[in-house]
Design a protein around this motif. Structure first.
Motif, mmCIF file in Angstrom:
data_model
loop_
_atom_site.group_PDB
_atom_site.id
_atom_site.type_symbol
_atom_site.label_atom_id
_atom_site.label_comp_id
_atom_site.label_asym_id
_atom_site.label_seq_id
_atom_site.Cartn_x
_atom_site.Cartn_y
_atom_site.Cartn_z
ATOM 1 N N TYR A 161 0.895 -1.026 0.009
ATOM 2 C CA TYR A 161 -0.015 -0.053 -0.028
ATOM 3 C C TYR A 161 1.064 1.408 -0.005
ATOM 4 C CZ TYR A 161 -4.138 -2.861 0.948
ATOM 5 O OH TYR A 161 -5.121 -3.623 1.098
ATOM 6 N N LEU A 162 0.526 2.191 -0.890
ATOM 7 C CA LEU A 162 1.006 3.147 -0.720
ATOM 8 C C LEU A 162 0.086 4.610 -0.613
ATOM 9 C CD1 LEU A 162 2.569 1.518 -3.373
ATOM 10 C CD2 LEU A 162 3.899 3.735 -3.636
ATOM 11 N N VAL A 163 0.702 5.699 0.182
ATOM 12 C CA VAL A 163 0.008 6.795 0.410
ATOM 13 C C VAL A 163 0.641 8.070 -0.100
ATOM 14 C CG1 VAL A 163 -1.321 8.267 2.206
ATOM 15 C CG2 VAL A 163 -0.806 5.555 2.374
ATOM 16 N N THR A 164 -0.177 8.812 -0.919
ATOM 17 C CA THR A 164 0.509 9.747 -1.773
ATOM 18 C C THR A 164 -0.006 10.915 -0.842
ATOM 19 O OG1 THR A 164 -1.698 10.166 -2.948
ATOM 20 C CG2 THR A 164 0.009 8.823 -3.885
ATOM 21 N N ARG A 165 0.896 12.197 -1.187
ATOM 22 C CA ARG A 165 0.492 13.548 -0.521
ATOM 23 C C ARG A 165 0.663 14.595 -1.565
ATOM 24 N NH1 ARG A 165 6.543 14.133 2.751
ATOM 25 N NH2 ARG A 165 7.754 13.907 1.047
ATOM 26 N N GLY A 166 0.355 15.842 -1.028
ATOM 27 C CA GLY A 166 0.385 16.941 -2.233
ATOM 28 C C GLY A 166 -1.371 16.768 -2.516
ATOM 29 N N GLU A 167 -1.832 17.266 -3.893
ATOM 30 C CA GLU A 167 -2.850 17.580 -4.186
ATOM 31 C C GLU A 167 -3.688 16.310 -4.273
ATOM 32 O OE1 GLU A 167 -5.316 19.612 -8.080
ATOM 33 O OE2 GLU A 167 -3.135 19.757 -7.820
ATOM 34 N N ASN A 168 -5.001 16.338 -3.834
ATOM 35 C CA ASN A 168 -5.859 15.035 -3.869
ATOM 36 C C ASN A 168 -4.957 13.777 -3.159
ATOM 37 O OD1 ASN A 168 -8.042 13.627 -4.283
ATOM 38 N ND2 ASN A 168 -7.399 13.216 -6.576
ATOM 39 N N PRO A 169 -4.749 13.554 -2.057
ATOM 40 C CA PRO A 169 -3.968 12.656 -1.641
ATOM 41 C C PRO A 169 -4.780 11.246 -1.519
ATOM 42 C CG PRO A 169 -4.604 13.908 0.085
ATOM 43 C CD PRO A 169 -4.905 14.785 -1.187
ATOM 44 N N GLY A 170 -4.081 10.211 -1.783
ATOM 45 C CA GLY A 170 -4.817 8.828 -1.822
ATOM 46 C C GLY A 170 -4.135 7.714 -1.196
ATOM 47 N N ILE A 171 -4.701 6.818 -1.102
ATOM 48 C CA ILE A 171 -4.229 5.350 -0.931
ATOM 49 C C ILE A 171 -4.376 4.423 -2.242
ATOM 50 C CG2 ILE A 171 -4.463 3.235 0.690
ATOM 51 C CD1 ILE A 171 -6.063 4.900 2.677
ATOM 52 N N TYR A 172 -3.088 3.807 -2.416
ATOM 53 C CA TYR A 172 -3.023 2.952 -3.652
ATOM 54 C C TYR A 172 -2.279 1.659 -3.514
ATOM 55 C CZ TYR A 172 -3.717 7.512 -6.293
ATOM 56 O OH TYR A 172 -4.014 8.757 -6.890
ATOM 57 N N ARG A 173 -2.707 0.795 -4.245
ATOM 58 C CA ARG A 173 -2.151 -0.509 -4.251
ATOM 59 C C ARG A 173 -2.226 -1.179 -5.581
ATOM 60 N NH1 ARG A 173 -7.258 -3.448 -0.958
ATOM 61 N NH2 ARG A 173 -8.535 -3.403 -2.959
ATOM 62 N N PRO A 174 -1.212 -2.056 -5.858
ATOM 63 C CA PRO A 174 -1.027 -2.626 -7.353
ATOM 64 C C PRO A 174 -2.212 -3.558 -7.585
ATOM 65 C CG PRO A 174 0.995 -3.204 -5.899
ATOM 66 C CD PRO A 174 -0.220 -2.733 -4.998
ATOM 67 N N VAL A 175 -2.662 -3.390 -8.974
ATOM 68 C CA VAL A 175 -3.885 -4.407 -9.680
ATOM 69 C C VAL A 175 -3.480 -5.662 -9.546
ATOM 70 C CG1 VAL A 175 -4.502 -2.168 -10.780
ATOM 71 C CG2 VAL A 175 -2.924 -3.815 -11.812
ATOM 72 N N SER A 176 -2.440 -6.024 -9.579
ATOM 73 C CA SER A 176 -1.774 -7.464 -9.669
ATOM 74 C C SER A 176 -0.903 -7.616 -8.782
ATOM 75 C CB SER A 176 -1.506 -7.953 -11.099
ATOM 76 O OG SER A 176 -0.636 -7.054 -11.528
ATOM 77 N N GLN A 177 -0.165 -8.842 -8.742
ATOM 78 C CA GLN A 177 0.944 -9.113 -7.960
ATOM 79 C C GLN A 177 2.313 -8.430 -8.544
ATOM 80 O OE1 GLN A 177 1.185 -10.894 -5.019
ATOM 81 N NE2 GLN A 177 3.231 -10.833 -4.812
ATOM 82 N N PRO A 178 3.056 -7.911 -7.854
ATOM 83 C CA PRO A 178 4.222 -7.371 -8.385
ATOM 84 C C PRO A 178 5.219 -8.404 -8.877
ATOM 85 C CG PRO A 178 3.670 -6.248 -6.358
ATOM 86 C CD PRO A 178 2.726 -7.429 -6.583
ATOM 87 N N VAL A 179 5.958 -8.131 -10.001
ATOM 88 C CA VAL A 179 6.946 -8.940 -10.542
ATOM 89 C C VAL A 179 8.364 -8.311 -10.943
ATOM 90 C CG1 VAL A 179 7.567 -10.376 -12.556
ATOM 91 C CG2 VAL A 179 5.056 -10.252 -11.613
ATOM 92 N N ASN A 180 9.206 -8.775 -10.409
ATOM 93 C CA ASN A 180 10.660 -8.447 -10.601
ATOM 94 C C ASN A 180 10.996 -8.170 -11.767
ATOM 95 O OD1 ASN A 180 13.265 -7.732 -9.920
ATOM 96 N ND2 ASN A 180 14.181 -9.709 -10.392
ATOM 97 N N GLY A 181 11.336 -6.810 -12.282
ATOM 98 C CA GLY A 181 11.716 -6.234 -13.522
ATOM 99 C C GLY A 181 10.470 -5.857 -14.274
ATOM 100 N N ALA A 182 8.970 -5.797 -13.734
ATOM 101 C CA ALA A 182 8.094 -5.733 -14.646
ATOM 102 C C ALA A 182 7.386 -4.606 -14.171
ATOM 103 C CB ALA A 182 7.014 -6.657 -14.796
ATOM 104 N N THR A 183 6.644 -3.717 -14.853
ATOM 105 C CA THR A 183 5.736 -2.551 -14.270
ATOM 106 C C THR A 183 4.499 -3.009 -13.857
ATOM 107 O OG1 THR A 183 7.224 -1.172 -16.015
ATOM 108 C CG2 THR A 183 5.076 -0.280 -15.282
ATOM 109 N N VAL A 184 3.983 -2.616 -13.140
ATOM 110 C CA VAL A 184 2.615 -2.817 -12.769
ATOM 111 C C VAL A 184 1.890 -1.513 -12.233
ATOM 112 C CG1 VAL A 184 1.140 -4.114 -10.866
ATOM 113 C CG2 VAL A 184 3.047 -5.169 -11.783
ATOM 114 N N ALA A 185 0.453 -1.731 -12.880
ATOM 115 C CA ALA A 185 -0.275 -0.389 -12.621
ATOM 116 C C ALA A 185 -0.724 -0.349 -11.054
ATOM 117 C CB ALA A 185 -1.218 -0.327 -13.492
ATOM 118 N N LEU A 186 -0.972 0.891 -10.611
ATOM 119 C CA LEU A 186 -1.466 0.978 -9.253
ATOM 120 C C LEU A 186 -2.977 1.348 -9.351
ATOM 121 C CD1 LEU A 186 1.327 3.084 -7.385
ATOM 122 C CD2 LEU A 186 0.748 0.742 -7.030
ATOM 123 N N THR A 187 -3.730 1.187 -8.383
ATOM 124 C CA THR A 187 -5.137 1.575 -8.444
ATOM 125 C C THR A 187 -5.439 2.379 -7.096
ATOM 126 O OG1 THR A 187 -7.530 0.978 -8.801
ATOM 127 C CG2 THR A 187 -5.979 -0.489 -7.551
#
Length: 349
Positions: A161-187
Motif C-alpha cells: 500500500y502506498l499513500v500519496t501526499r500533495g494535491e488530492n492525496p490517496g491510498i493506492y495498491r497494485p492491481v496485480s502481484q508485483p513482478v521483478n523487472g516488470a511494471t505494474v499499474a496502481l489503483t
C-alpha cells in the motif's frame, strides 16, 4: 467460619478477581524505549530520518537517513548501528519509506516532489544483512498521473500500500502481484489524510496508522474509514512511523536538538481536534549596558532578562496508562468489598 471471617474472605476473593480482570484488560507497559539514531545530527542538513521499519526478528530498526543513497542502515533499540545494506544494481531517486514483512525489507523509492516521474519503484530485499545485496525491483505507475509519496506499508497478506501526499492525496495498491523487472499499474482505493509522511499496519493488522502534521490517524484496513486521530506527544517535528518491537504499538521518529530520535507512542483513542501549536518566536536579545553601567546590574554584567516560562512536560503515554491502571485497581477493590458484603448477606437469606 465466623460471620466476620466469611465477610473478609468474600471481599478478598472479589478483590482478586476484579483486580486481575482490570489489569488483564489494561494495555501492557512496553519495554520499547526512546533512543537517538547513531550518525544523524541536527547540524547535518543532508541527512534526515525519512523512513523506519521495525525488524522484530532481530530486534532492529531499519532506517533511511539519506534519501538518495543506495543503502539503508539497521540500528538496535539503543540506536547503535548494527548493519548497512547497499546495492549497486539499481539507482534510487528519492527513498522516502521502508516496510518490513516476513523477513523481507521493502525500500520505497517513491518520492516525487516535482511531480515528474513517469514511474516509481520499490526494492525488495529478502533476509537483509550487512553487506551488498542484489534486490528485486518492482516498478509502478499511477492511474492518474505522477504523485509525490512518502508512505509505504505491507499488509499481513503481503499486499503493498502506498499513500500519496500533495494535491488530492490517496491510498493506492497494485492491481496485480508485483513482478521483478516488470511494471505494474496502481489503483486508487481510497482518499487519504493530507500530508501523510509514513504509514504502518497496527499490530493486529486491522488498521492503518498514518502519520501527518496533525499526529497519527487510524484508518480501518478494509473500509478505509477513519477510526481515531491523536497528536504525537509534544508535537515533535519528524516524518517516520513504525511498530514497536517489545510492546509499544507505535514508534515515531522525531527531530530534536541533538538529531534524530525515535520514541514509543500509544494508539490514539477517539477523534482529536487538536492542532499543532504555533511556532514560538525567537526572543529579541536585550542589549547589555556599557562597561561603565550601574553597579546594580546583574552578575552577568547585563540587564536582567525577561522572565522565561518554565518548560512543562506532559506525562508520557506509558505513565498515563500506568496511572489509569492503578486507579482502576483501586476502584475494583471498592467494588469487590461491596460485592463481598452482598455475597454474605445473600447467604444469610
Amino acid at each position: 467460619m465466623t460471620s466476620a471471617r466469611r465477610w473478609v474472605a468474600a471481599a478478598l476473593v472479589g478483590t482478586c478477581v476484579s483486580a486481575s480482570t482490570v489489569i488483564g484488560a489494561a494495555p501492557a507497559l512496553a519495554d520499547d524505549a526512546a533512543f537517538d539514531v547513531a550518525g544523524v545530527t541536527a547540524t547535518d542538513a543532508s541527512k534526515a530520518l525519512t523512513g523506519i521499519a521495525a525488524d522484530p526478528e532481530r530486534s532492529w530498526f531499519w532506517v533511511v537517513t539519506d534519501a538518495t543513497a543506495n543503502q539503508v542502515t539497521a540500528v538496535d533499540g539503543t540506536g547503535a548501528k548494527q548493519a548497512t545494506v547497499s546495492w549497486a544494481s539499481v539507482k534510487v531517486t528519492d527513498v522516502q519509506a521502508l516496510a518490513w514483512r516476513d523477513s523481507v525489507l521493502y525500500v520505497g523509492d517513491i518520492g516525487d516532489r516535482a511531480g515528474n516521474r513517469a514511474s516509481i519503484q520499490v526494492l525488495r530485499i529478502a533476509e537483509p544483512r550487512d553487506g551488498q545485496r542484489n534486490p528485486q525491483v518492482f516498478t509502478f505507475t499511477y492511474p492518474d498521473g505522477a504523485h509525490d509519496a512518502a508512505a509505504l506499508t505491507v499488509s499481513p497478506r503481503g499486499n503493498l500500500y502506498l499513500v500519496t501526499r500533495g494535491e488530492n492525496p490517496g491510498i493506492y495498491r497494485p492491481v496485480s502481484q508485483p513482478v521483478n523487472g516488470a511494471t505494474v499499474a496502481l489503483t486508487r482505493v481510497a482518499d487519504a489524510p493530507a500530508d501523510v509522511s509514513d504509514v504502518v499496519f497496527t499490530p493486529d493488522g486491522q488498521q492503518l496508522a498514518m502519520r501527518s502534521p496533525l499526529g497519527v490517524t487510524l484508518v480501518n484496513a478494509f473500509t478505509f474509514a477513519t477510526t481515531a486521530r491523536g497528536p504525537i506527544e509534544g508535537w515533535p517535528a519528524g516524518e517516520a512511523l513504525t511498530n514497536g518491537i517489545n510492546g509499544a504499538p507505535l514508534m515515531v521518529g522525531e527531530l530534536g536538538s541533538g538529531g534524530a530520535r525515535v520514541a514509543p507512542m500509544a494508539l490514539p483513542q477517539g477523534i482529536s481536534t487538536a492542532t499543532p501549536p504555533a511556532p514560538t518566536p525567537t526572543p529579541t536579545p536585550t542589549p547589555s549596558p556599557s562597561a561603565g553601567g550601574s553597579s546594580g546590574s546583574s552578575a552577568s554584567g547585563g540587564a536582567s532578562a525577561a522572565p522565561t516560562a518554565a518548560a512543562t512536560t506532559a506525562p508520557s503515554v506509558w505513565e498515563s496508562q500506568t496511572s489509569g491502571t492503578l486507579l482502576a485497581v483501586g476502584i475494583a477493590f471498592v467494588v469487590a468489598v461491596i460485592a463481598g458484603a452482598l455475597t454474605l448477606i445473600s447467604r444469610r437469606r
